[in-house]
Scaffold this motif. Structure first.
Motif, PDB file in Angstrom:
ATOM      1  N   GLY A  47     -30.358-119.149 -24.698  1.00  0.00           N
ATOM      2  CA  GLY A  47     -30.824-119.329 -26.069  1.00  0.00           C
ATOM      3  C   GLY A  47     -32.272-118.725 -26.100  1.00  0.00           C
ATOM      4  O   GLY A  47     -32.703-119.132 -27.268  1.00  0.00           O
ATOM      5  N   GLY A  48     -32.674-117.847 -25.592  1.00  0.00           N
ATOM      6  CA  GLY A  48     -34.106-117.143 -25.734  1.00  0.00           C
ATOM      7  C   GLY A  48     -33.743-115.508 -26.274  1.00  0.00           C
ATOM      8  O   GLY A  48     -32.696-115.295 -26.041  1.00  0.00           O
ATOM      9  N   PRO A  49     -34.889-114.888 -26.487  1.00  0.00           N
ATOM     10  CA  PRO A  49     -34.639-113.665 -26.476  1.00  0.00           C
ATOM     11  C   PRO A  49     -34.538-112.757 -25.500  1.00  0.00           C
ATOM     12  O   PRO A  49     -35.063-113.144 -24.289  1.00  0.00           O
ATOM     13  N   MET A  50     -33.627-111.738 -25.478  1.00  0.00           N
ATOM     14  CA  MET A  50     -33.297-111.040 -24.028  1.00  0.00           C
ATOM     15  C   MET A  50     -34.436-110.193 -23.955  1.00  0.00           C
ATOM     16  O   MET A  50     -34.915-109.506 -24.724  1.00  0.00           O
ATOM     17  N   ALA A  51     -34.861-110.078 -22.583  1.00  0.00           N
ATOM     18  CA  ALA A  51     -35.858-109.353 -22.222  1.00  0.00           C
ATOM     19  C   ALA A  51     -35.452-108.073 -21.556  1.00  0.00           C
ATOM     20  O   ALA A  51     -34.452-107.894 -20.939  1.00  0.00           O
ATOM     21  N   ASP A  52     -36.140-107.033 -21.995  1.00  0.00           N
ATOM     22  CA  ASP A  52     -35.957-105.682 -21.543  1.00  0.00           C
ATOM     23  C   ASP A  52     -36.645-105.216 -20.374  1.00  0.00           C
ATOM     24  O   ASP A  52     -37.621-104.682 -20.543  1.00  0.00           O
ATOM     25  N   ILE A  53     -36.219-105.657 -19.227  1.00  0.00           N
ATOM     26  CA  ILE A  53     -36.681-105.342 -17.913  1.00  0.00           C
ATOM     27  C   ILE A  53     -36.407-104.353 -17.332  1.00  0.00           C
ATOM     28  O   ILE A  53     -35.303-103.988 -16.957  1.00  0.00           O
ATOM     29  N   LYS A  54     -37.494-103.380 -17.036  1.00  0.00           N
ATOM     30  CA  LYS A  54     -36.966-102.072 -16.193  1.00  0.00           C
ATOM     31  C   LYS A  54     -37.040-102.473 -14.635  1.00  0.00           C
ATOM     32  O   LYS A  54     -38.125-102.861 -13.999  1.00  0.00           O
ATOM     33  N   MET A  55     -35.713-102.542 -14.097  1.00  0.00           N
ATOM     34  CA  MET A  55     -35.655-103.126 -12.434  1.00  0.00           C
ATOM     35  C   MET A  55     -36.610-102.396 -11.569  1.00  0.00           C
ATOM     36  O   MET A  55     -36.892-102.711 -10.549  1.00  0.00           O
ATOM     37  N   LYS A  56     -36.559-100.856 -11.921  1.00  0.00           N
ATOM     38  CA  LYS A  56     -37.057-100.115 -10.804  1.00  0.00           C
ATOM     39  C   LYS A  56     -38.626-100.267 -10.747  1.00  0.00           C
ATOM     40  O   LYS A  56     -39.417 -99.998  -9.929  1.00  0.00           O
ATOM     41  N   LYS A  57     -39.120-100.802 -12.036  1.00  0.00           N
ATOM     42  CA  LYS A  57     -40.648-100.900 -11.836  1.00  0.00           C
ATOM     43  C   LYS A  57     -41.088-102.412 -11.235  1.00  0.00           C
ATOM     44  O   LYS A  57     -42.217-102.438 -10.911  1.00  0.00           O
ATOM     45  N   LEU A  58     -40.205-103.199 -10.855  1.00  0.00           N
ATOM     46  CA  LEU A  58     -40.501-104.485 -10.421  1.00  0.00           C
ATOM     47  C   LEU A  58     -40.960-104.388  -9.000  1.00  0.00           C
ATOM     48  O   LEU A  58     -40.224-103.534  -8.315  1.00  0.00           O
ATOM     49  N   LYS A  59     -41.867-104.892  -8.423  1.00  0.00           N
ATOM     50  CA  LYS A  59     -42.191-104.736  -6.874  1.00  0.00           C
ATOM     51  C   LYS A  59     -41.423-105.672  -5.962  1.00  0.00           C
ATOM     52  O   LYS A  59     -41.611-106.865  -5.663  1.00  0.00           O
ATOM     53  N   THR A  60     -40.052-105.203  -5.608  1.00  0.00           N
ATOM     54  CA  THR A  60     -39.386-105.741  -4.696  1.00  0.00           C
ATOM     55  C   THR A  60     -39.739-105.688  -3.287  1.00  0.00           C
ATOM     56  O   THR A  60     -40.195-104.508  -2.822  1.00  0.00           O
ATOM     57  N   LYS A  61     -39.291-106.488  -2.437  1.00  0.00           N
ATOM     58  CA  LYS A  61     -39.394-106.290  -1.134  1.00  0.00           C
ATOM     59  C   LYS A  61     -37.892-106.471  -0.243  1.00  0.00           C
ATOM     60  O   LYS A  61     -37.166-107.031  -0.930  1.00  0.00           O
ATOM     61  N   ARG A  62     -37.988-105.768   0.707  1.00  0.00           N
ATOM     62  CA  ARG A  62     -36.592-105.869   1.517  1.00  0.00           C
ATOM     63  C   ARG A  62     -36.595-107.184   2.380  1.00  0.00           C
ATOM     64  O   ARG A  62     -37.588-107.326   2.726  1.00  0.00           O
ATOM     65  N   TYR A  63     -35.575-107.701   2.294  1.00  0.00           N
ATOM     66  CA  TYR A  63     -35.372-108.945   3.261  1.00  0.00           C
ATOM     67  C   TYR A  63     -34.157-108.879   4.027  1.00  0.00           C
ATOM     68  O   TYR A  63     -33.173-108.159   3.794  1.00  0.00           O
ATOM     69  N   LYS A  64     -33.990-109.736   5.105  1.00  0.00           N
ATOM     70  CA  LYS A  64     -32.805-109.791   5.741  1.00  0.00           C
ATOM     71  C   LYS A  64     -32.623-111.389   6.165  1.00  0.00           C
ATOM     72  O   LYS A  64     -33.526-112.131   6.524  1.00  0.00           O
ATOM     73  N   CYS A  65     -31.223-111.784   5.981  1.00  0.00           N
ATOM     74  CA  CYS A  65     -30.982-113.312   5.950  1.00  0.00           C
ATOM     75  C   CYS A  65     -30.813-113.379   7.523  1.00  0.00           C
ATOM     76  O   CYS A  65     -30.002-112.650   8.169  1.00  0.00           O
TER      77      CYS A  65
END
Length: 51
Positions: free
Chosen positions: A5-23
């Motif tokens: 229901g909201g506006p679609m966001a154009d997010i650049k996934m490569k610019k997000l500060k992700t971290k690596r995790y292990k389950c």
């Protein structure tokens, strides 16, 4: 990408500060972000940050 229901966001996934995790339950390695990271394979929150 889906919206609820909201506006679609154009997010650049490569610019997000992700971290690596292990389950610690299923052994899956993945990238995530946020305060409460869950494993995309088994939905467990028993994860360890590798960064």
């Amino acid at each position: 990408m889906c919206t609820v229901g909201g506006p679609m966001a154009d997010i650049k996934m490569k610019k997000l500060k992700t971290k690596r995790y292990k389950c610690l339950d299923c052994g899956n390695d993945f990238k995530g972000l946020g305060k409460r990271v869950i494993c995309p394979s088994c939905q467990s929150d028993n994860v360890e940050c590798l960064d």
